[in-house]
Design an enzyme around this catalytic site. Sequence first.
Site, short mmCIF file in Angstrom:
data_model
loop_
_atom_site.label_atom_id
_atom_site.label_comp_id
_atom_site.label_asym_id
_atom_site.label_seq_id
_atom_site.Cartn_x
_atom_site.Cartn_y
_atom_site.Cartn_z
N ARG A 24 0.82 -1.22 0.00
CA ARG A 24 0.00 0.00 0.00
C ARG A 24 0.85 1.27 0.00
O ARG A 24 0.33 2.36 -0.23
CB ARG A 24 -0.92 0.01 1.22
CG ARG A 24 -2.04 -1.02 1.15
CD ARG A 24 -2.87 -1.00 2.43
NE ARG A 24 -3.98 -1.95 2.34
CZ ARG A 24 -4.75 -2.31 3.36
NH1 ARG A 24 -4.52 -1.79 4.57
NH2 ARG A 24 -5.73 -3.17 3.20
N GLU A 36 -1.60 -9.49 -4.29
CA GLU A 36 -2.88 -10.19 -4.27
C GLU A 36 -2.71 -11.69 -4.52
O GLU A 36 -3.41 -12.51 -3.92
CB GLU A 36 -3.83 -9.57 -5.29
CG GLU A 36 -4.32 -8.17 -4.94
CD GLU A 36 -5.15 -8.14 -3.67
OE1 GLU A 36 -5.62 -9.20 -3.22
OE2 GLU A 36 -5.31 -7.04 -3.10
N GLN A 41 -4.86 -17.56 0.17
CA GLN A 41 -4.63 -18.69 1.07
C GLN A 41 -3.47 -18.46 2.05
O GLN A 41 -2.95 -19.41 2.63
CB GLN A 41 -4.34 -19.98 0.27
CG GLN A 41 -5.36 -20.32 -0.78
CD GLN A 41 -6.68 -20.77 -0.20
OE1 GLN A 41 -6.72 -21.34 0.88
NE2 GLN A 41 -7.76 -20.50 -0.90
N TYR A 119 -11.68 -12.36 -8.54
CA TYR A 119 -11.26 -11.54 -7.40
C TYR A 119 -9.99 -10.76 -7.71
O TYR A 119 -9.92 -9.54 -7.49
CB TYR A 119 -11.04 -12.40 -6.15
CG TYR A 119 -10.28 -11.61 -5.12
CD1 TYR A 119 -10.92 -10.61 -4.38
CD2 TYR A 119 -8.91 -11.79 -4.94
CE1 TYR A 119 -10.20 -9.82 -3.48
CE2 TYR A 119 -8.19 -11.01 -4.06
CZ TYR A 119 -8.85 -10.02 -3.33
OH TYR A 119 -8.13 -9.23 -2.46
N ASP A 137 -13.77 -11.31 -1.84
CA ASP A 137 -13.10 -12.48 -1.27
C ASP A 137 -13.90 -12.97 -0.06
O ASP A 137 -15.02 -12.52 0.19
CB ASP A 137 -11.65 -12.13 -0.89
CG ASP A 137 -11.57 -11.09 0.24
OD1 ASP A 137 -12.62 -10.57 0.66
OD2 ASP A 137 -10.44 -10.83 0.69
N CYS A 191 -14.73 -7.50 11.48
CA CYS A 191 -15.79 -8.49 11.24
C CYS A 191 -15.12 -9.82 10.87
O CYS A 191 -15.34 -10.38 9.80
CB CYS A 191 -16.70 -7.99 10.11
SG CYS A 191 -18.27 -8.87 9.99
#
Length: 350
Positions: A24, A36, A41, A119, A137, A191
């Site tokens: 980032r 990415e 996984q 994705y 995702d 979350c």
Amino acid sequence: MRLEKIVEPLLGWYAENARDLPWRREVTPYRVWISEIMLQQTRVEAVKGYFARFISALPGPAELAAVDERELLKLWEGLGYYSRARNLRKAARVIMETYGGELPASHEALLTLPGVGPYTAGAVASIAFGLPEPAVDGNVLRVLSRLTADASDIADPAVKRAAERTVRGIIPAGRAGAFNQALMELGATVCAPNGPPACGRCPLAGLCAAHAAGNETAYPVKAAKKARRVEERTVLLLVRDELLALRRRPAKGLLAGLWELPNLPGALDGAGAVEAARTLGLAPLRVEPLGPAKHIFTHIEWHMTGYRVTVEEAQTGEGLEWIDPRGLREDYPLPSAFSAYLAPYLAPGG
């Protein structure tokens, strides 16, 4: 609940709470793409070091396209799912040959690259190019299912496609990358999976149907996975003249093309390990048990029994390559499945 209501509070929360991650700090299409693929996984904390090493060695598509496979797999060593690395190189070659060395700024074109699915294409398109494409995702599916109290099975591809349509419909103009990352960040840090979410820190708690009903952990709904198949394996740490024996796995199948310690099905005793070494064309001098170890793949679980077998120095063994510890550390891509037996040799000075 109209999901458009989540946009502003979510973006405001992300602006203040986004994690400081290497990919980032300097956003380029190549860096987004590599990160990415690595993050598939794999935990974020585990990826950080791999990302820095990979980008340092292969800073762009040209270097990735030209890299030798052994060097590529060595850079990837320990990340697992090695087909990801091979597909990266294949895609880099397409990028060099078809797109002039730059990732295409098109969602449709990104989808044609080896190893790039909906994705990843959505993530690169939105984060690197600002295109209004969803990047859905597991984190995003979890957030959406709780927000709407949706009991649909998130393992169902149709449910994921529906979620992509939903997200596409609420992506704010000019802020696609930030919005997609905010949804993923919320799912990764607040979350979260594996326990109750931190609703007290969630900017969307007042909009969440599952939270209102007090049953957040009932979502998402996901069909149970099939149990992994357990395989017993006997692993041979073959030693001669301070060298260790490796052999290369077949080009297809589990751990394709990687180097490994010789191993065979079953849990052999010491006498069986000696006989196994003889079948490789070696003359064993002594055998020492190394104890059990376990390694979990996606669909298979290896329960291993290890032996250190010292053999006559003049013996070579068909299909084996004899390596010093430095070569193990620097030159040979080794699957982590054998780390319990190789750890003393992979440590500096080993």
